[in-house]
Design a protein around this motif. Structure first.
Motif, PDB file in Angstrom:
ATOM      1  N   CYS A 188       0.837  -1.207   0.000  1.00 16.30           N
ATOM      2  CA  CYS A 188       0.000   0.000   0.000  1.00 16.30           C
ATOM      3  C   CYS A 188       0.864   1.247   0.000  1.00 16.30           C
ATOM      4  CB  CYS A 188      -0.921  -0.016   1.219  1.00 16.30           C
ATOM      5  SG  CYS A 188      -1.903   1.490   1.437  1.00 16.30           S
ATOM      6  N   ASN A 189       1.887   1.263   0.853  1.00 13.62           N
ATOM      7  CA  ASN A 189       2.772   2.426   0.937  1.00 13.62           C
ATOM      8  C   ASN A 189       3.468   2.691  -0.393  1.00 13.62           C
ATOM      9  OD1 ASN A 189       2.025   2.403   3.598  1.00 13.62           O
ATOM     10  ND2 ASN A 189       4.033   1.895   4.416  1.00 13.62           N
ATOM     11  N   HIS A 190       3.934   1.621  -1.025  1.00 10.51           N
ATOM     12  CA  HIS A 190       4.632   1.771  -2.299  1.00 10.51           C
ATOM     13  C   HIS A 190       3.692   2.262  -3.405  1.00 10.51           C
ATOM     14  CE1 HIS A 190       7.469   0.964  -5.536  1.00 10.51           C
ATOM     15  NE2 HIS A 190       6.533   0.266  -6.154  1.00 10.51           N
ATOM     16  N   ALA A 191       2.499   1.703  -3.457  1.00 15.02           N
ATOM     17  CA  ALA A 191       1.559   2.051  -4.522  1.00 15.02           C
ATOM     18  C   ALA A 191       1.093   3.495  -4.432  1.00 15.02           C
ATOM     19  CB  ALA A 191       0.355   1.114  -4.480  1.00 15.02           C
ATOM     20  N   HIS A 192       1.057   4.025  -3.207  1.00 16.04           N
ATOM     21  CA  HIS A 192       0.542   5.386  -3.014  1.00 16.04           C
ATOM     22  C   HIS A 192       1.635   6.398  -2.694  1.00 16.04           C
ATOM     23  CE1 HIS A 192      -3.030   2.777  -2.207  1.00 16.04           C
ATOM     24  NE2 HIS A 192      -3.603   3.669  -2.974  1.00 16.04           N
ATOM     25  N   ASP A 193       2.894   5.968  -2.799  1.00 15.42           N
ATOM     26  CA  ASP A 193       4.031   6.871  -2.547  1.00 15.42           C
ATOM     27  C   ASP A 193       3.916   7.575  -1.199  1.00 15.42           C
ATOM     28  OD1 ASP A 193       5.778   6.747  -4.951  1.00 15.42           O
ATOM     29  OD2 ASP A 193       3.979   7.404  -5.997  1.00 15.42           O
ATOM     30  N   GLU A 251       7.728  12.676  -0.074  1.00 16.39           N
ATOM     31  CA  GLU A 251       8.999  12.367  -0.731  1.00 16.39           C
ATOM     32  C   GLU A 251       8.714  11.548  -1.985  1.00 16.39           C
ATOM     33  OE1 GLU A 251      11.220  10.326   2.232  1.00 16.39           O
ATOM     34  OE2 GLU A 251      11.128  12.000   3.664  1.00 16.39           O
ATOM     35  N   ILE A 252       8.381  12.239  -3.045  1.00 16.29           N
ATOM     36  CA  ILE A 252       7.988  11.568  -4.286  1.00 16.29           C
ATOM     37  C   ILE A 252       8.785  12.142  -5.454  1.00 16.29           C
ATOM     38  CG2 ILE A 252       5.667  10.922  -3.560  1.00 16.29           C
ATOM     39  CD1 ILE A 252       4.596  13.432  -4.772  1.00 16.29           C
ATOM     40  N   PRO A 253       8.953  11.348  -6.524  1.00 16.80           N
ATOM     41  CA  PRO A 253       9.676  11.847  -7.693  1.00 16.80           C
ATOM     42  C   PRO A 253       9.007  13.076  -8.289  1.00 16.80           C
ATOM     43  CG  PRO A 253       9.378   9.464  -7.798  1.00 16.80           C
ATOM     44  CD  PRO A 253       8.542   9.947  -6.665  1.00 16.80           C
ATOM     45  N   ALA A 254       9.786  13.901  -8.954  1.00 20.76           N
ATOM     46  CA  ALA A 254       9.274  15.152  -9.508  1.00 20.76           C
ATOM     47  C   ALA A 254       8.165  14.907 -10.524  1.00 20.76           C
ATOM     48  CB  ALA A 254      10.423  15.935 -10.156  1.00 20.76           C
ATOM     49  N   ASP A 255       8.290  13.832 -11.328  1.00 19.94           N
ATOM     50  CA  ASP A 255       7.263  13.576 -12.336  1.00 19.94           C
ATOM     51  C   ASP A 255       5.937  13.181 -11.697  1.00 19.94           C
ATOM     52  OD1 ASP A 255       8.472  11.207 -11.458  1.00 19.94           O
ATOM     53  OD2 ASP A 255       7.876  10.109 -13.256  1.00 19.94           O
ATOM     54  N   VAL A 256       6.000  12.486 -10.544  1.00 17.77           N
ATOM     55  CA  VAL A 256       4.775  12.148  -9.833  1.00 17.77           C
ATOM     56  C   VAL A 256       4.167  13.388  -9.193  1.00 17.77           C
ATOM     57  CG1 VAL A 256       3.801  10.803  -7.918  1.00 17.77           C
ATOM     58  CG2 VAL A 256       5.559   9.796  -9.388  1.00 17.77           C
ATOM     59  N   ALA A 257       5.011  14.226  -8.595  1.00 15.54           N
ATOM     60  CA  ALA A 257       4.529  15.452  -7.954  1.00 15.54           C
ATOM     61  C   ALA A 257       3.874  16.391  -8.952  1.00 15.54           C
ATOM     62  CB  ALA A 257       5.680  16.152  -7.250  1.00 15.54           C
ATOM     63  N   ILE A 316      -2.865   9.985  -5.545  1.00 16.34           N
ATOM     64  CA  ILE A 316      -1.528  10.444  -5.910  1.00 16.34           C
ATOM     65  C   ILE A 316      -1.650  11.711  -6.764  1.00 16.34           C
ATOM     66  CG2 ILE A 316       0.557   9.877  -7.230  1.00 16.34           C
ATOM     67  CD1 ILE A 316       0.052   6.953  -6.613  1.00 16.34           C
ATOM     68  N   PRO A 317      -0.772  12.709  -6.519  1.00 17.98           N
ATOM     69  CA  PRO A 317       0.251  12.742  -5.469  1.00 17.98           C
ATOM     70  C   PRO A 317      -0.310  13.286  -4.156  1.00 17.98           C
ATOM     71  CG  PRO A 317       0.478  14.653  -6.883  1.00 17.98           C
ATOM     72  CD  PRO A 317      -0.665  13.847  -7.455  1.00 17.98           C
ATOM     73  N   GLY A 324      -4.714  11.879   4.334  1.00 19.40           N
ATOM     74  CA  GLY A 324      -4.718  10.717   3.453  1.00 19.40           C
ATOM     75  C   GLY A 324      -5.270   9.495   4.170  1.00 19.40           C
ATOM     76  N   LYS A 325      -5.681   8.481   3.397  1.00 22.72           N
ATOM     77  CA  LYS A 325      -6.222   7.257   3.992  1.00 22.72           C
ATOM     78  C   LYS A 325      -6.369   6.183   2.924  1.00 22.72           C
ATOM     79  CE  LYS A 325     -11.122   7.691   3.168  1.00 22.72           C
ATOM     80  NZ  LYS A 325     -11.146   6.389   2.478  1.00 22.72           N
ATOM     81  N   CYS A 326      -6.660   4.961   3.369  1.00 22.81           N
ATOM     82  CA  CYS A 326      -6.959   3.853   2.464  1.00 22.81           C
ATOM     83  C   CYS A 326      -8.082   4.239   1.505  1.00 22.81           C
ATOM     84  CB  CYS A 326      -7.362   2.625   3.283  1.00 22.81           C
ATOM     85  SG  CYS A 326      -8.371   1.416   2.397  1.00 22.81           S
ATOM     86  N   ASP A 327      -7.878   3.953   0.222  1.00 17.04           N
ATOM     87  CA  ASP A 327      -8.874   4.312  -0.792  1.00 17.04           C
ATOM     88  C   ASP A 327      -9.477   3.092  -1.482  1.00 17.04           C
ATOM     89  OD1 ASP A 327      -6.745   3.464  -2.331  1.00 17.04           O
ATOM     90  OD2 ASP A 327      -6.290   5.435  -3.166  1.00 17.04           O
ATOM     91  N   PHE A 328      -9.258   1.890  -0.887  1.00 22.92           N
ATOM     92  CA  PHE A 328      -9.740   0.647  -1.511  1.00 22.92           C
ATOM     93  C   PHE A 328      -9.164   0.468  -2.910  1.00 22.92           C
ATOM     94  CE2 PHE A 328     -13.930  -1.154   0.525  1.00 22.92           C
ATOM     95  CZ  PHE A 328     -13.199  -1.595   1.602  1.00 22.92           C
TER      96      PHE A 328
END
Length: 308
Positions: free
Chosen positions: A105-110, A193-199, A209-210, A217-221
């Motif tokens: 979850c953490n990885h998928a949502h940065d 702390e996310i890549p510039a292209d994601v931000a 995201i982002p 923020g919270k779980c979004d299913f």
């Protein structure tokens, strides 16, 4: 009670095929070779659903990746998927505190370190009862107190039951955090702390995201995955099949390897919801930690390994 056994891979492939067919995809069909392409059968078969709803088998070599569906607007994201009512079931007898759900979850949502949308806590009902591990996500309540207190309509509930946050509207007042009895929301105190292209991407309420500083923020299913006919990241990441996800209207939930009738699972395994007396009507259900797959102590060892 069990409807059908299939591999997690087969389930996801079938979901992708259905999503592609639903969008009228032709040249990008998942089972159509490119013009002039010489494809040799691999001998490995996968199961798909035809446009008529029948199960068919196809050689894996003829599958092609299905492009992501077009990005939808936040206005469309606020509506949800018609005719659906999404639910999650967490089987406490299967949880070993591996926290694979959390890391996925953490990885998928940065998410920033420590801003976990899924928490796995040691629980014990009473002094002489056995402890167990309990994953907790946003409950996506049918009567969500967080939605009622938001002064800017940033937190909203869709017709398919999913509760989301529009960070473009969120002003960081944290009224929703105070109203949530499950403490499943986190506040972005610092810049993500996310890549510039994601931000640089426009915020999507479906992908969350982002993330933005000063918002909640919270779980979004994993609403974006659901729209593509795929399972949330926590469901597919758990190696023990702890999480089940599905549609209440279809009376079906799956972890990718096993599929059950939701009503049978609740009746036969004593399903329940947390803090039922509050009247929030959560969309997350639990199965009690009986006939466990793992001893509680194995989870303590996992904690030690994760904290090294």
């Amino acid at each position: 009670m069990e409807l059908k056994d299939s591999s997690r891979r087969d389930f996801l492939v079938a979901g992708l095929a259905v999503a592609a067919l639903a969008t009228g995809c032709t040249s990008n069909s998942p089972f159509e070779a490119a013009a002039g392409e010489d494809v040799k059968p691999s001998g490995k078969k996968v199961k798909l659903l035809s446009v008529d709803g029948e199960e068919i088998e196809l050689d894996e070599a003829f599958l092609k990746p299905v492009p992501h569906l077009p990005t939808i607007s936040n206005a469309e994201a606020r509506v949800g998927i018609p005719g659906k009512k999404f639910v999650m079931v967490i089987d406490l007898s299967r949880c070993k505190n591996l926290k694979k759900c959390q890391s996925a979850c953490n990885h998928a949502h940065d998410l920033n370190p420590g801003e976990n949308w899924i928490k796995v806590d040691p629980m014990q009902s009473a002094e002489h009862t056995a402890p167990y591990w309990e994953p907790t996500t946003c409950m996506h309540c049918d009567e969500p107190p967080c939605v009622k207190v938001c002064p800017v309509d940033a937190t909203f509930k869709r017709q398919d039951g999913i509760v989301l946050i529009d960070s473009d509207r969120c002003i960081g007042c944290r009224f929703c955090m105070a109203a949530c009895p499950y403490s499943t929301r986190v506040f972005n105190w610092g810049a993500p702390e996310i890549p510039a292209d994601v931000a640089a991407q426009p915020y999507s309420a479906e992908t969350s995201i982002p993330q933005k500083k000063g918002t909640v923020g919270k779980c979004d299913f994993c609403a974006d995955m659901t729209r593509m006919g795929m399972l949330p990241h926590c469901v597919s990441a758990c190696p023990n099949g702890t999480f089940f996800y599905g549609d209440l209207n279809e009376d079906s939930v799956t972890n990718g390897a096993e599929t059950f009738r939701f009503s049978d699972m609740m009746r036969d395994k004593g399903g329940y919801r947390l803090m039922e007396d509050l009247g929030t009507k959560p969309s997350v259900y639990y199965l009690p930690p009986v006939s466990r797959n793992f001893p509680y102590e194995s989870g303590l060892e996992n904690d030690k390994l994760q904290n090294k």
